[in-house]
Design an enzyme around this catalytic site. Structure first.
Site, short mmCIF file in Angstrom:
data_model
loop_
_atom_site.label_atom_id
_atom_site.label_comp_id
_atom_site.label_asym_id
_atom_site.label_seq_id
_atom_site.Cartn_x
_atom_site.Cartn_y
_atom_site.Cartn_z
N ASP A 57 6.69 7.53 3.24
CA ASP A 57 6.85 8.99 3.18
C ASP A 57 7.84 9.57 4.22
O ASP A 57 8.59 10.48 3.90
CB ASP A 57 5.50 9.70 3.31
CG ASP A 57 4.67 9.58 2.02
OD1 ASP A 57 5.15 9.00 1.04
OD2 ASP A 57 3.52 10.09 2.02
N ARG A 96 2.44 9.99 -7.72
CA ARG A 96 1.02 9.79 -7.99
C ARG A 96 0.45 11.03 -8.66
O ARG A 96 -0.31 10.94 -9.62
CB ARG A 96 0.27 9.47 -6.70
CG ARG A 96 -1.18 9.08 -6.94
CD ARG A 96 -1.85 8.48 -5.72
NE ARG A 96 -1.24 7.21 -5.38
CZ ARG A 96 -0.47 7.03 -4.31
NH1 ARG A 96 -0.24 8.00 -3.48
NH2 ARG A 96 0.07 5.85 -4.08
N SER A 100 -9.82 1.22 -5.96
CA SER A 100 -9.13 1.27 -4.68
C SER A 100 -10.14 1.51 -3.57
O SER A 100 -11.19 2.10 -3.79
CB SER A 100 -8.10 2.40 -4.68
OG SER A 100 -7.47 2.50 -3.43
N ASN A 101 -9.79 1.06 -2.37
CA ASN A 101 -10.53 1.46 -1.17
C ASN A 101 -9.58 2.15 -0.20
O ASN A 101 -9.90 2.36 0.96
CB ASN A 101 -11.20 0.25 -0.51
CG ASN A 101 -12.52 -0.08 -1.19
OD1 ASN A 101 -13.28 0.80 -1.58
ND2 ASN A 101 -12.80 -1.37 -1.37
N PHE A 131 1.80 8.70 4.19
CA PHE A 131 1.63 7.29 4.55
C PHE A 131 2.75 6.48 3.89
O PHE A 131 3.56 7.02 3.14
CB PHE A 131 0.24 6.78 4.14
CG PHE A 131 -0.09 6.97 2.69
CD1 PHE A 131 0.05 5.93 1.78
CD2 PHE A 131 -0.55 8.20 2.20
CE1 PHE A 131 -0.26 6.10 0.44
CE2 PHE A 131 -0.87 8.37 0.85
CZ PHE A 131 -0.72 7.33 -0.02
N ASN A 161 -6.59 7.17 1.82
CA ASN A 161 -5.53 8.17 1.60
C ASN A 161 -5.37 8.48 0.12
O ASN A 161 -5.30 9.63 -0.29
CB ASN A 161 -4.19 7.69 2.17
CG ASN A 161 -4.18 7.63 3.68
OD1 ASN A 161 -4.59 8.56 4.35
ND2 ASN A 161 -3.74 6.51 4.22
N ASP A 194 -0.91 1.37 -9.32
CA ASP A 194 -0.04 0.64 -8.42
C ASP A 194 1.20 1.48 -8.26
O ASP A 194 1.62 2.19 -9.18
CB ASP A 194 0.30 -0.76 -8.94
CG ASP A 194 0.83 -1.66 -7.82
OD1 ASP A 194 0.33 -1.55 -6.68
OD2 ASP A 194 1.75 -2.45 -8.08
N THR A 195 1.73 1.43 -7.06
CA THR A 195 2.89 2.25 -6.73
C THR A 195 3.91 1.39 -6.02
O THR A 195 3.55 0.51 -5.24
CB THR A 195 2.47 3.42 -5.81
OG1 THR A 195 1.58 4.26 -6.53
CG2 THR A 195 3.67 4.24 -5.36
#
Length: 193
Positions: A151, A177, A7-8, A148, A11, A68-69
């Site tokens: 939320d 997460r 990931s980049n 983010f 957050n 992944d979410t």
């Protein structure tokens, strides 16, 4: 131990780094020189996590994990799900995504929803999956300015606050997460300490 987090997303990286024990160094995609946007073309949240982890393992040779979410809303038969980040269209914002969702649920009495995170860990040529779920509901208006994504409109069952009203530390007690990461950490501590 070094592990690449595929990931980049600053957050996500900050949220995860806070929970990782000091013996494990997390590298981002940028840290390993992976500057491509890894395609997320799978039809499921699990599938996208696997695609990203496999991309890093196959192209860079690192032990890594990817997540992944998605937000799954009962009244919308699990939507936005795998399309959560681009629900209002490819170039839309978090604000646009929330507004679209609120509009679609305007007349719905059923506001049950869940955040689901799947982590795919590729380590020593083996893959392991970890799933974290936060159940709750979509409230009718945005509350809070932290966090983010969705939320500000997601309220977990255990609280009378949205994720956006919680500090990162508070959120990590309830978030999808955090639950998936805790499973990952338990696995790493048991097998790689």
């Amino acid at each position: 131990m070094k592990l690449v987090f595929a990931s980049n997303n600053k957050n996500k990286i900050a949220e995860i780094q806070q929970m990782i024990p000091s013996g494990i160094t997390i590298l981002s995609l940028e840290d390993i020189g992976c500057l491509v946007d890894i395609p997320e073309t799978a039809k499921t949240i699990e599938g996208n996590a696997i695609l990203k982890a496999n991309y890093v393992s196959e192209n860079f040779g690192y032990n890594c994990f990817a997540d992944d979410t998605g937000l799954e809303v009962e009244a919308l038969e699990g939507a936005p799900g795998v399309y959560s980040a681009r629900y209002a269209g490819e170039h839309k914002s978090n604000e646009d995504n929330m507004n679209k969702l609120l509009e679609e649920l305007l007349f719905s009495a059923n506001r049950n929803a869940q955040f689901k995170t799947v982590i795919a860990l590729n380590i020593d040529n083996t893959q392991h999956l970890f799933t974290g779920i936060a159940s709750g509901k979509i409230i009718t208006e945005k509350k809070g300015d932290k966090g983010f994504g969705y939320d500000p409109i997601f309220q977990p069952n255990e609280l009378n606050k949205t994720f956006a009203e919680l500090s990162m530390e508070e959120k990590s007690k309830y978030s999808h997460r955090a639950k998936a990461i805790k499973q990952l950490l338990t696995f790493l501590q048991k097998n790689y300490q």
